[in-house]
Write a protein that holds these residues in place. Structure first.
Motif, PDB file in Angstrom:
ATOM      1  N   LEU A  59      55.511  -9.766 -24.968  1.00 32.84           N
ATOM      2  CA  LEU A  59      54.316  -9.241 -24.320  1.00 32.84           C
ATOM      3  C   LEU A  59      54.162  -7.746 -24.565  1.00 32.84           C
ATOM      4  O   LEU A  59      55.140  -7.000 -24.613  1.00 32.84           O
ATOM      5  N   GLY A  60      52.907  -7.334 -24.701  1.00 28.07           N
ATOM      6  CA  GLY A  60      52.599  -5.912 -24.805  1.00 28.07           C
ATOM      7  C   GLY A  60      52.863  -5.287 -26.157  1.00 28.07           C
ATOM      8  O   GLY A  60      52.839  -4.061 -26.275  1.00 28.07           O
ATOM      9  N   VAL A  61      53.145  -6.093 -27.177  1.00 25.72           N
ATOM     10  CA  VAL A  61      53.398  -5.523 -28.508  1.00 25.72           C
ATOM     11  C   VAL A  61      52.081  -4.938 -29.031  1.00 25.72           C
ATOM     12  O   VAL A  61      51.080  -5.644 -29.128  1.00 25.72           O
ATOM     13  N   PRO A  62      52.067  -3.644 -29.350  1.00 26.96           N
ATOM     14  CA  PRO A  62      50.803  -2.997 -29.746  1.00 26.96           C
ATOM     15  C   PRO A  62      50.206  -3.608 -31.011  1.00 26.96           C
ATOM     16  O   PRO A  62      50.919  -4.009 -31.927  1.00 26.96           O
ATOM     17  N   GLN A  63      48.890  -3.655 -31.030  1.00 29.03           N
ATOM     18  CA  GLN A  63      48.196  -4.129 -32.215  1.00 29.03           C
ATOM     19  C   GLN A  63      48.550  -3.248 -33.403  1.00 29.03           C
ATOM     20  O   GLN A  63      48.613  -2.032 -33.309  1.00 29.03           O
TER      21      GLN A  63
END
Length: 386
Positions: free
Chosen positions: A24-28
């Motif tokens: 979760l929350g892995v940056p684009q």
């Protein structure tokens, strides 16, 4: 992550038995991969599903301002051993630019995620099953126990070493006490400039823990004849490594060879390449060990067959000297496998491997070694060399 065509039976089995990585929350824009494949993370990414149980290598590179074509950071990675239907949770830590797996220890959080898998499913990319066979061939000697012994205590394998100054010298007075040159004085030479730089060391807990390969290849108190013999045949040094690190399971040294290769090939860790070279040279130049450890060397041929299939033909050539270290190393290996007393099965397997390499890479293993011998130069009378 694009979907991959897969046999329906395989897809059904992986759907039922495969593990799930919820990230979760892995940056684009982050480059993220598992095993032998990587992707650029999109806005809908939440993880990877249908991951075959077993050992895997998760790796990623943070990207600074991807929408503006930002720079890619150094690669980080970690090995994971996944069980059937296991769910592994991780959240991106923007400050550390790393994945935090602490939620995987929270049973309530894991249970809640399992209950919500149906809602998460559209945001999970399928494991790239087409690379599974290649991945297994590169790691079939590698176990989680061996990985735990070789990887850094931090659990992260980093492309760039995390280094800190050996001494904290914040003031000029501190440098003077260590007899170091002052920074406010102009450098008169390259050496003086380098001397002004602080000496660095790798941060504790981030070092790869490879087996130590001894620089002294002969036993203490060896005679000159023994020193010469142990320098030509590295079996004593190899047995020293095996007895120290792999006494009960000597074939695990092949797992270390695979670990080093994967760290370099996929993890971008140059130290892995250097250790792979040293360990390979030790194995290939140990003639007496080949007589005593047939199974180890049959395994070595299989490991090398798959590893060398993943690199371009000119990869091992030194740009400056045009010297292919692998050709010379394997030339020694093939000479040893033709020596008296070598098991016939090992000799035949080595001959087939040699023929394969000649056909694939067009390497010449039959070149006269005397061509590589030092040239003796006759000096004119009265001329000396200081």
């Amino acid at each position: 992550m694009a979907a991959v065509d897969m046999d329906p039976d395989v897809a059904r089995r992986l759907f039922e038995e495969g593990a799930t990585l919820v990230l979760l929350g892995v940056p684009q824009g982050t480059e993220l991969g598992i095993d032998y494949k990587s992707w650029q993370v999109g806005p809908r990414f939440r993880g990877v599903k249908m991951v075959p149980p077993g050992l895997h290598f998760l790796h990623y590179c943070a990207v600074n301002n991807p929408s503006c074509g930002g720079e890619i950071g150094p690669k980080k990675g970690l090995f994971l051993t996944l069980k059937p239907r296991e769910i592994v949770l991780a959240t991106w830590d923007p400050q550390e630019e790393d994945l935090n797996f602490s939620d995987s220890q929270n049973e309530e959080e894991v249970s809640r995620t399992r209950d919500n898998l149906r809602e998460l499913d559209p945001f999970l990319g399928p494991y790239p099953y087409e690379i599974m066979r290649k991945w297994v061939s590169l790691t079939d000697r590698l176990t989680q126990e061996l990985v735990s012994e070789l990887q850094p205590l931090s659990g992260r394998i980093c492309a760039f070493a995390d280094v800190i100054p050996e001494l904290q010298l914040k003031h000029t007075k501190d440098r003077a006490e260590q007899n170091l040159p002052r920074n406010d004085k102009a450098c008169q030479s390259m050496k003086e400039g380098l001397d002004k730089l602080p000496k660095m060391k790798q941060r504790e807990g981030t070092e790869l823990r490879f087996s130590h390969i001894p620089s002294q290849t002969y036993p203490p108190g060896a005679t000159p004849a023994q020193v010469t013999q142990c320098s030509l045949d590295l079996s004593y040094a190899l047995e020293t490594v095996l007895n120290k690190h792999y006494k009960l399971q000597p074939l695990n040294v092949l797992g270390e060879l695979q670990f080093a290769f994967v760290c370099f090939l996929i993890g971008d860790v140059y130290e892995g390449f250097e250790h792979w070279k040293c360990l390979l040279a030790l194995l290939c130049r140990s003639e007496e060990a080949m007589r005593a450890r047939k199974d180890l060397y049959l395994g070595l041929i299989a490991v090398l067959y798959h590893q060398l299939g993943e690199v371009p033909p000119d990869f091992f050539v030194d740009i400056v000297s045009q010297n292919n270290f692998l050709t010379s190393t394997l030339q020694d290996f093939f000479q040893c496998t033709n020596a008296p007393g070598i098991d016939s099965t090992l000799r035949k397997r080595a001959e087939k491997f040699k023929a394969y390499l000649v056909k694939k890479f067009r390497w010449d293993f039959d070149a006269d070694l005397e061509d590589c011998a030092p040239v003796v130069v006759e000096l004119p009378e009265g001329v000396t060399v200081d």
